[in-house]
Design a protein around this motif. Structure first.
Motif, PDB file in Angstrom:
ATOM      1  N   TYR A 135    -147.827  39.767  72.772  1.00 15.56           N
ATOM      2  CA  TYR A 135    -147.661  38.447  72.171  1.00 15.56           C
ATOM      3  C   TYR A 135    -149.035  37.850  71.884  1.00 15.56           C
ATOM      4  CZ  TYR A 135    -142.953  38.837  74.105  1.00 15.56           C
ATOM      5  OH  TYR A 135    -141.692  39.276  74.420  1.00 15.56           O
ATOM      6  N   THR A 139    -146.226  34.392  70.180  1.00 14.64           N
ATOM      7  CA  THR A 139    -145.398  35.049  69.167  1.00 14.64           C
ATOM      8  C   THR A 139    -145.535  36.565  69.330  1.00 14.64           C
ATOM      9  OG1 THR A 139    -145.755  33.252  67.617  1.00 14.64           O
ATOM     10  CG2 THR A 139    -145.035  35.357  66.674  1.00 14.64           C
ATOM     11  N   GLN A 140    -144.389  37.256  69.368  1.00 18.18           N
ATOM     12  CA  GLN A 140    -144.466  38.715  69.534  1.00 18.18           C
ATOM     13  C   GLN A 140    -145.081  39.355  68.294  1.00 18.18           C
ATOM     14  OE1 GLN A 140    -140.882  40.857  70.884  1.00 18.18           O
ATOM     15  NE2 GLN A 140    -141.593  42.570  69.638  1.00 18.18           N
TER      16      GLN A 140
END
Ligand code: MG
Length: 204
Positions: A135, A139-140
């Motif tokens: 991440y 956010t991945q």
């Protein structure tokens, strides 16, 4: 202690950097002075304008060995973690275009962070594979599973040990899946094995 890295071990990542799909593992090394522990910051180097993260599964070698057969390779590691293979991509591309070794772009101080090691039996999935997610700022950006590797951990250990004696404590960075990208000051990277956070690196 050595830090040995595998390049282009996931097809989709090789493609995203427009590299050929290798027929045997691509191996390079990082100096021991690259190593950062989880929670230690990486200071953005002044010699690059395109610092990239590459999230990777990291294998810790548990005992010395040379010319290890693939079928015995599993005896040479018992713990895994995640790490970041930090890369000065602009410098690497310059060196690659000249056919030169890319060490300066990958072996600068702080260019390898590594997280907490976990016993492999605690994290292996029902198919005998390991899963991880990376991440950036929550956010991945990357997802890896050892089933996606061109060369398995056991194959990598066997291959490297035909040339280089592996020693207890050596670290092997097993390559990055697709989704590598640029960093800026203030970015925070986290890596999870299954749902457990094992590494965090902040860019300062
Ligand atoms: Mg890498």
């Amino acid at each position: 202690m050595k830090i040995i890295c595998v390049g282009r071990n996931y097809v989709e990542h090789a493609k995203e950097l427009q590299n050929e799909i290798p027929t045997e593992p691509v191996i390079f090394m990082k100096a021991p002075t690259t190593l950062l522990k989880s929670e230690e910051a990486l200071y953005y180097p002044e010699f690059t304008k395109d610092l990239h993260y590459e999230g990777e599964l990291v294998v810790k070698i548990a005992k010395n060995g040379k010319k290890i057969q693939e079928k015995f390779a599993h005896k040479y590691y018992s713990e895994l973690s995640l790490g970041f293979d930090f890369t000065a991509r602009d410098l690497q591309n310059q060196l690659k275009s000249k056919g030169l070794p890319w060490e300066l772009s990958k072996s600068f101080d702080g260019a390898a962070s590594v997280g907490t090691f976990l016993p492999k039996e605690n994290i292996i999935d029902e198919n005998g594979h390991y899963n991880f997610k990376i991440y950036k700022n929550n956010t991945q950006v990357q997802e890896g599973n050892t089933a996606m590797m061109l060369f398995s951990i056991d194959k990598i250990i066997s291959f490297i040990s035909q040339f280089i004696t592996l020693q207890q404590g050596d670290l092997i960075y097993t390559g990055t899946p697709a989704g590598v990208g640029a960093l800026k000051v203030g970015d925070e990277l986290i890596g999870k094995i299954n749902e457990q956070i094992v590494i965090k690196t902040v860019i300062k």
